[in-house]
Design an enzyme around this catalytic site. Sequence first.
Site, PDB file in Angstrom:
ATOM      1  N   HIS A 358     -46.625  60.452 101.219  1.00  0.00           N
ATOM      2  CA  HIS A 358     -47.350  59.178 101.242  1.00  0.00           C
ATOM      3  C   HIS A 358     -48.679  59.219 100.513  1.00  0.00           C
ATOM      4  O   HIS A 358     -49.425  58.243 100.546  1.00  0.00           O
ATOM      5  CB  HIS A 358     -47.644  58.745 102.679  1.00  0.00           C
ATOM      6  N   LYS A 546     -57.808  46.354 105.281  1.00  0.00           N
ATOM      7  CA  LYS A 546     -57.114  47.650 105.209  1.00  0.00           C
ATOM      8  C   LYS A 546     -58.097  48.712 105.683  1.00  0.00           C
ATOM      9  O   LYS A 546     -59.289  48.419 105.844  1.00  0.00           O
ATOM     10  CB  LYS A 546     -56.652  47.943 103.774  1.00  0.00           C
ATOM     11  N   ARG A 547     -57.627  49.943 105.917  1.00  0.00           N
ATOM     12  CA  ARG A 547     -58.569  51.009 106.267  1.00  0.00           C
ATOM     13  C   ARG A 547     -59.647  51.149 105.201  1.00  0.00           C
ATOM     14  O   ARG A 547     -59.411  50.866 104.019  1.00  0.00           O
ATOM     15  CB  ARG A 547     -57.822  52.327 106.437  1.00  0.00           C
ATOM     16  N   LYS A 552     -59.888  52.749  97.928  1.00  0.00           N
ATOM     17  CA  LYS A 552     -59.445  51.352  98.062  1.00  0.00           C
ATOM     18  C   LYS A 552     -60.491  50.373  97.520  1.00  0.00           C
ATOM     19  O   LYS A 552     -60.212  49.193  97.327  1.00  0.00           O
ATOM     20  CB  LYS A 552     -59.130  51.038  99.527  1.00  0.00           C
ATOM     21  N   THR A 653     -48.733  48.273 101.688  1.00  0.00           N
ATOM     22  CA  THR A 653     -47.739  47.393 102.302  1.00  0.00           C
ATOM     23  C   THR A 653     -48.376  46.060 102.676  1.00  0.00           C
ATOM     24  O   THR A 653     -47.691  45.038 102.755  1.00  0.00           O
ATOM     25  CB  THR A 653     -47.123  48.047 103.559  1.00  0.00           C
ATOM     26  N   LYS A 657     -47.172  41.865 102.546  1.00  0.00           N
ATOM     27  CA  LYS A 657     -47.328  40.898 103.637  1.00  0.00           C
ATOM     28  C   LYS A 657     -48.041  39.642 103.140  1.00  0.00           C
ATOM     29  O   LYS A 657     -47.650  38.512 103.468  1.00  0.00           O
ATOM     30  CB  LYS A 657     -48.089  41.537 104.808  1.00  0.00           C
TER      31      LYS A 657
HETATM   32  C1  26Q Z   1     -53.727  64.444 108.296  1.00  0.00           C
HETATM   33  C2  26Q Z   1     -54.234  65.632 108.825  1.00  0.00           C
HETATM   34  C3  26Q Z   1     -55.050  65.597 109.935  1.00  0.00           C
HETATM   35  C4  26Q Z   1     -55.358  64.385 110.528  1.00  0.00           C
HETATM   36  C5  26Q Z   1     -54.869  63.207 109.998  1.00  0.00           C
HETATM   37  C6  26Q Z   1     -54.056  63.232 108.880  1.00  0.00           C
HETATM   38  C7  26Q Z   1     -53.538  61.978 108.308  1.00  0.00           C
HETATM   39  C8  26Q Z   1     -53.317  60.877 109.111  1.00  0.00           C
HETATM   40  C9  26Q Z   1     -52.859  59.707 108.581  1.00  0.00           C
HETATM   41  C10 26Q Z   1     -53.264  61.878 106.957  1.00  0.00           C
HETATM   42  C11 26Q Z   1     -52.792  60.690 106.419  1.00  0.00           C
HETATM   43  C12 26Q Z   1     -52.576  59.586 107.244  1.00  0.00           C
HETATM   44  C13 26Q Z   1     -52.107  58.307 106.764  1.00  0.00           C
HETATM   45  C14 26Q Z   1     -51.769  58.061 105.523  1.00  0.00           C
HETATM   46  C15 26Q Z   1     -51.335  56.731 105.103  1.00  0.00           C
HETATM   47  O1  26Q Z   1     -51.396  55.779 105.860  1.00  0.00           O
HETATM   48  N1  26Q Z   1     -50.863  56.601 103.858  1.00  0.00           N
HETATM   49  C16 26Q Z   1     -50.396  55.318 103.377  1.00  0.00           C
HETATM   50  O2  26Q Z   1     -48.996  55.248 103.609  1.00  0.00           O
HETATM   51  C17 26Q Z   1     -48.497  53.950 103.326  1.00  0.00           C
HETATM   52  C18 26Q Z   1     -47.036  53.940 103.708  1.00  0.00           C
HETATM   53  O3  26Q Z   1     -46.296  54.699 102.790  1.00  0.00           O
HETATM   54  C19 26Q Z   1     -48.723  53.601 101.865  1.00  0.00           C
HETATM   55  O4  26Q Z   1     -48.311  52.271 101.666  1.00  0.00           O
HETATM   56  C20 26Q Z   1     -50.202  53.748 101.500  1.00  0.00           C
HETATM   57  O5  26Q Z   1     -50.377  53.560 100.104  1.00  0.00           O
HETATM   58  C21 26Q Z   1     -50.699  55.119 101.902  1.00  0.00           C
HETATM   59  O6  26Q Z   1     -52.095  55.207 101.680  1.00  0.00           O
END
Ligand code: 26Q
Length: 673
Positions: A358, A546-547, A552, A653, A657
């Site tokens: 991702h 978004k976050r 971003k 995503t 929407k």
């Molecule tokens: C990793 C290690 C330790 C703690 C947290 C994490 C962690 C947590 C969440 C790393 C990444 C995430 C989330 C990533 C994320 O939301 N990525 C998004 O995924 C979406 C679905 O595929 C995409 O549409 C987005 O582009 C992408 O940013």
Amino acid sequence: MLKKFDKKAFIAEVKDNVKALYRKTIDEATQQQVFQAVSYAVKDAIIDNWLETQAQYEKDDPKTVYYMSMEFLMGRALGNNMINLGDYDEIKEALDELGFDLNVIEDQEPDAALGNGGLGRLAACFLDSLATLGYSAYGCGIRYRYGMFKQKIEDGYQVEIPDNWLKDGNPFELRRPEYAKEVKFGGYVQVEYDSAARRNRFIQKGYQSVRAVPYDIPIVGYKNKIVNTLRVWDAEPISDFQLDSFNKGEYMKAVEQENLAKNIVEVLYPADEHYAGKELRLKQQYFFISASVQAAIEKYKKKHSDIHKFYEKATFQLNDTHPTVAVAELMRILLDEEGLEWDEAWEITTKTCAYTNHTIMAEALEKWPIELFSRLLPRIYQIVEEINHRFVEQIRMMYPGNEHKVAKMAILYDGQVRMAHLAIAGSFSVNGVARLHTEILEKQELKDFYDMMPDKFNNKTNGITFRRWLIHCNEPLTDMITQLIGDGFRQDAMQLEKLAGYAGDEKVLNRLLEVKMANKRRLKKYILDTQGIDIDENSIFDIQVKRLHEYKRQQMNALYVIFKYLDIKRGNIPSTPVTVIFGAKAAPAYTIAKDIIHLILCLQQLINNDPDVSPYLKVVMIENYNVTKAEYIIPACDVSEQISLASKEASGTGNMKFMLNGAVTLGTMDGAN
Ligand code: 26Q
């Protein structure tokens, strides 16, 4: 045929539930209590289909996907379940008759925010789609006691408040203690020779363990009688596994195990796209993976005697690298518990696991220090060492003398376990989440792996569920579309293409504007009620939710707001007023992200209170942006901001929407835009 909704019986059941749960009559019940009573009645309507679906799967024995994910950003369940049951309007009427407003009742439900953002919401949308399409599927995750923090704005800054989402109880979940599993941490591995089997046995000793107890949440397919399961694991102290630990004088050990259990599922890590290497995070990962893999094997063995064909009945879809210990855990069970040889076990494992990437953000890559990893998971680490050993051999065979390749591709390197490399080596499929993203993986980020195993790589462009992101969140637009092209689009989204025939139809376009205006008025009221800011429904709603992340580029959008402000100050009045709306949570330790939120809040304060400017430009920072707020905001949008630094947003995503709800996208050529 769906069971016909019986309004009288439903009303009676709601009343009974209020009585049984709260010893109250319906007139005495609070809105929250009515929400609970209605939800239990809805769960009751689901439960027969849930039983039947699982019985049918049992009979047909289809291949099952286990969607393994640290995050499921579900949002609210009640409205969604009502829609997918096909009884939304009927239940609304029943509540009317009881003297309750469905919207108010729905508002009693806390979001199930067991996720950060895109990755967690994708998991939730996929569960809806899998059930609607009739696939045998489980979501496997963690029942965090505290979900994504709630964001409060205080004196121009973000403050994080714990999200105690379970405090009133979760009416849709079902505790399943009979399927509890033991998960072991730490200790050491003793090798014993088993002379009967003529092989070594690897036995974990001196460990601590926890009891993983599953809670099942129904995932209702859209009007198809199918109900799948999201299974989230809670951790409990092991005490009844080792009742004698007190007797042996291992008092402190018993206390430690109690603490271990309490800590593991306590809270969702609120940092997305950022790896920090925290021990508790690795505990969470192994905890839910070990329990889920054990459960999947157990289920398989109930019907099948030949473990070699496990992969014909199960796929473990790994949602990013977070669940990647599944590769080694499956190997451990096949080797140590099923007694298979390495090559047999490896074949099964690599035909079972599949990995979705991702992100290409370097700071998100999971690399565990070997010291930590091997101390917490000693047997799993031995297996990873062997996987690495064989993988490195394979690299050397393909690229003789190229130690640079080995250094770049090895799973163990520089004192670290590289989880992405383990996921790729252990999977039959590696996918990106948009065409552009997959291309970047193949040509740049994962090029070495693509060159070596091109057949594993493929693209699966993300998607969203139209049940929540159109039917539930935008009733006026749904009604309008239904009047134009019928309701076939609810099952088959491709039918929306029929709308193209109305592209030049002035009456239809005017109606579309009316729908948009109704949604903008609803959002205007919502923002006024919740944040006391009055916005102009005739202005352009220019929205970025978004976050918060540097890539971003909310900051660039804020710079545009500053430019606009100065321009208006100079006397350049825009022909149409603009309302710029932001919504974003910053990870608590992400200082720059928090500074950008502060900047936006300063602009909100300055601009909205400047009588020269505020008639033409307003800024709103939505407090605590979450799934439920998204359902209010997205249908009201005119301009959807998708302005990531090109190459950095894997898919996005939210972009989809907004588009589905008739906004114009202002975007960079990135992700799935
Ligand atoms: C990793 C290690 C330790 C703690 C947290 C994490 C962690 C947590 C969440 C790393 C990444 C995430 C989330 C990533 C994320 O939301 N990525 C998004 O995924 C979406 C679905 O595929 C995409 O549409 C987005 O582009 C992408 O940013």
